[in-house]
Design an enzyme around this catalytic site. Sequence first.
Site, short mmCIF file in Angstrom:
data_model
loop_
_atom_site.label_atom_id
_atom_site.label_comp_id
_atom_site.label_asym_id
_atom_site.label_seq_id
_atom_site.Cartn_x
_atom_site.Cartn_y
_atom_site.Cartn_z
N LYS A 178 0.71 3.94 7.07
CA LYS A 178 0.21 5.29 5.93
C LYS A 178 0.93 6.26 6.20
O LYS A 178 1.21 6.78 6.87
CB LYS A 178 -1.85 5.05 6.17
CG LYS A 178 -1.95 3.91 5.63
CD LYS A 178 -2.61 3.78 4.39
CE LYS A 178 -2.95 2.13 4.32
NZ LYS A 178 -1.94 1.14 4.46
N SER B 162 1.29 -1.01 0.19
CA SER B 162 -0.56 0.14 -0.11
C SER B 162 1.02 1.46 -0.07
O SER B 162 0.36 2.03 -0.16
CB SER B 162 -1.18 0.21 1.28
OG SER B 162 -0.14 0.46 2.60
#
Lengths: 208, 208
Positions: B167, B131
């Site tokens: 993230k 990600s």
Amino acid sequence: MKQMTSRQSEILEYLRRFIGREGYWPSIRDVQEHFGFRSTNAVMGHLRALERKGCVSRIPGQARTFRLLNDDGLPAGTIETETIPVYGSIAAGYPDRVESSGEVGRLLVDIHTANIRRGGKTFALKVTGDSMIGAGIQSGDMVVVHPGIPRDGDIVAALIDGETTLKRYVHPRGGTPYLKAENPSYPELYPTTELLIQGIGRAVIRNL
Amino acid sequence: MKQMTSRQSEILEYLRRFIGREGYWPSIRDVQEHFGFRSTNAVMGHLRALERKGCVSRIPGQARTFRLLNDDGLPAGTIETETIPVYGSIAAGYPDRVESSGEVGRLLVDIHTANIRRGGKTFALKVTGDSMIGAGIQSGDMVVVHPGIPRDGDIVAALIDGETTLKRYVHPRGGTPYLKAENPSYPELYPTTELLIQGIGRAVIRNL
DNA sequence: GTTATTAGTGCTCATTTGTTCAAAGATTGC
DNA sequence: GCAATCTTTGAACAAATGAGCACTAATAAC
């Protein structure tokens, strides 16, 4: 390592902390005073036990000469580390390890983290450019490089036209090796005169 | 540090090597013997000079009690390092530093390389998933994380629905913060119940 | 030349420091 | 209870070790 009594662990822990804090080993009487013994022989007994159990070694008759040993009987307390010089760029040949020409810093890492072997002429490069962006190596990253013979697919620091570049080393079966950038906008590099591999990339370190 | 004579550097270098090799400091007579002096006083003279110039400090009258100092006069030989625990995944809250639950390894790096401060509850995560591929962070990378309050744009280890993800932290002016993956095929993550930031990414380490 | 710094020799001394002998209480296992 | 081990005391000793004093020699600085 054999079973230790709680008292013996205490002594061992004291030794460990003392050398870590002061930078030199305590004398028998330093230990005696810390534990409040009224005789140095209390310390001697424990040291004999620790030596017998292979936790500590000493030079008989000499002052403050300890060595901490771990299970294998090898000097311990030292996770194997290497101090690696960092170069911004390397002109030609192998960089001299002692010389600090072009050296922009040093990093100290344990050999497992840096994925290297000890005693080699490991060095690190500060990457510039985005030619390896596809391999997740960005401009400003540090690449730890270890001299050696590259295999197909390795990321290498190579000398081309008097300048060092970081590229992927491709060696097709029966063909001649060449260098490939991990960025579609860069061409493949086929050796014109010579292809000097300065080292194989072992690790990438980036500060966020 | 003042100018040293060549002889003084030799002595200093010998001290450095001796403690590195043997693990304890040499006695005055060890130094004397190594350099072939016929008097201990030759050593004493040099040690006095080294002390005066701030390279070395000793405990008067005590055996084998050296300390190497660097330019600032602080104990040297000790590049500031941290031993950082590596977690494969973190369930909830801050991981206990002593507890080795989920700990898959440790890494020893100097604080500049890892881009951290000392004494903090620094830890490292082994990244899984792609990600953050857009930020050059791949699956299998190690991310060094330091607790703190994140700023817009920081890469953070955050707890969402009982699982830790890496993230980018986005905090628009006047808006509520959310998490953004660096991969177009992942959606933005808006906090449903709570957004717990476990730490701010300080460095990425990858083995090639 | 004179002075200061560095580099050393030779010797002595006091202290630090490791080591040993003799002995005793506490604890554990049999 | 008894043997074995761990723990500690107390005193004395000898070697290891740092430190001081007096003196010489070379080199560079003023």
